[in-house]
Design a protein around this motif. Structure first.
Motif, PDB file in Angstrom:
ATOM      1  N   MET A   1       0.836  -1.175   0.000  1.00  0.00           N
ATOM      2  CA  MET A   1       0.000   0.000   0.000  1.00  0.00           C
ATOM      3  C   MET A   1       0.884   1.243   0.000  1.00  0.00           C
ATOM      4  SD  MET A   1      -3.234   0.843   2.337  1.00  0.00           S
ATOM      5  CE  MET A   1      -2.843   1.799   3.762  1.00  0.00           C
ATOM      6  N   GLY A   2       0.488   2.251  -0.768  1.00  0.00           N
ATOM      7  CA  GLY A   2       1.272   3.469  -0.887  1.00  0.00           C
ATOM      8  C   GLY A   2       1.234   4.324   0.362  1.00  0.00           C
ATOM      9  N   ARG A   3       2.146   5.222   0.403  1.00  0.00           N
ATOM     10  CA  ARG A   3       2.259   6.149   1.529  1.00  0.00           C
ATOM     11  C   ARG A   3       1.979   7.560   1.033  1.00  0.00           C
ATOM     12  NH1 ARG A   3       6.337   5.535   6.385  1.00  0.00           N
ATOM     13  NH2 ARG A   3       5.013   6.760   7.706  1.00  0.00           N
ATOM     14  N   GLY A   4       1.276   8.335   1.815  1.00  0.00           N
ATOM     15  CA  GLY A   4       0.938   9.691   1.409  1.00  0.00           C
ATOM     16  C   GLY A   4       1.942  10.704   1.913  1.00  0.00           C
ATOM     17  N   ALA A   5       2.115  11.745   1.127  1.00  0.00           N
ATOM     18  CA  ALA A   5       3.001  12.838   1.515  1.00  0.00           C
ATOM     19  C   ALA A   5       2.390  14.149   1.048  1.00  0.00           C
ATOM     20  CB  ALA A   5       4.373  12.659   0.896  1.00  0.00           C
ATOM     21  N   ALA A   6       2.714  15.207   1.771  1.00  0.00           N
ATOM     22  CA  ALA A   6       2.248  16.549   1.415  1.00  0.00           C
ATOM     23  C   ALA A   6       3.459  17.479   1.386  1.00  0.00           C
ATOM     24  CB  ALA A   6       1.209  17.045   2.406  1.00  0.00           C
ATOM     25  N   PRO A   7       4.104  17.608   0.214  1.00  0.00           N
ATOM     26  CA  PRO A   7       5.254  18.511   0.122  1.00  0.00           C
ATOM     27  C   PRO A   7       4.819  19.976   0.088  1.00  0.00           C
ATOM     28  CG  PRO A   7       4.809  17.506  -1.998  1.00  0.00           C
ATOM     29  CD  PRO A   7       3.845  16.902  -1.022  1.00  0.00           C
ATOM     30  N   PRO A  30       5.794   2.082  -2.432  1.00  0.00           N
ATOM     31  CA  PRO A  30       7.178   1.866  -1.985  1.00  0.00           C
ATOM     32  C   PRO A  30       8.122   1.619  -3.159  1.00  0.00           C
ATOM     33  CG  PRO A  30       5.663   0.625  -0.622  1.00  0.00           C
ATOM     34  CD  PRO A  30       4.852   1.179  -1.766  1.00  0.00           C
ATOM     35  N   GLY A  31       9.271   2.303  -3.150  1.00  0.00           N
ATOM     36  CA  GLY A  31      10.277   2.134  -4.189  1.00  0.00           C
ATOM     37  C   GLY A  31       9.987   2.871  -5.487  1.00  0.00           C
ATOM     38  N   GLN A  32       8.910   3.614  -5.538  1.00  0.00           N
ATOM     39  CA  GLN A  32       8.529   4.326  -6.754  1.00  0.00           C
ATOM     40  C   GLN A  32       8.677   5.834  -6.571  1.00  0.00           C
ATOM     41  OE1 GLN A  32       7.442   2.643  -9.653  1.00  0.00           O
ATOM     42  NE2 GLN A  32       8.205   0.917  -8.452  1.00  0.00           N
ATOM     43  N   SER A  33       8.660   6.547  -7.679  1.00  0.00           N
ATOM     44  CA  SER A  33       8.633   8.003  -7.652  1.00  0.00           C
ATOM     45  C   SER A  33       7.426   8.463  -8.460  1.00  0.00           C
ATOM     46  CB  SER A  33       9.927   8.586  -8.230  1.00  0.00           C
ATOM     47  OG  SER A  33      10.040   8.235  -9.591  1.00  0.00           O
TER      48      SER A  33
END
Length: 62
Positions: A1-7, A30-33
């Motif tokens: 499952m992906g992880r969320g981020a707020a840059p 995970p491991g992706q951009s």
């Protein structure tokens, strides 16, 4: 499952002066951009922007 981020981004002009800011939310596996767009708070100032710098990145849980 992906992880969320707020840059959080700073849009800077000549001399490194912050002209505007923006933030976004993105989920990355995970491991992706991922490439995504972040809107300026005041788009009318876009012509003055010379660079975009990443500030804090908040990790979103859930």
């Amino acid at each position: 499952m992906g992880r969320g981020a707020a840059p959080n981004l700073d849009f800077t002009g000549l001399g490194g002066k912050c002209i505007d800011y923006g933030s976004g939310k993105v989920t990355v596996e995970p491991g992706q951009s991922k490439t995504f767009e972040v809107e300026m708070a005041t788009p009318k100032d876009a012509a003055r922007v010379r660079e975009c710098q990443i500030g804090d990145v908040d990790v979103l849980e859930g």
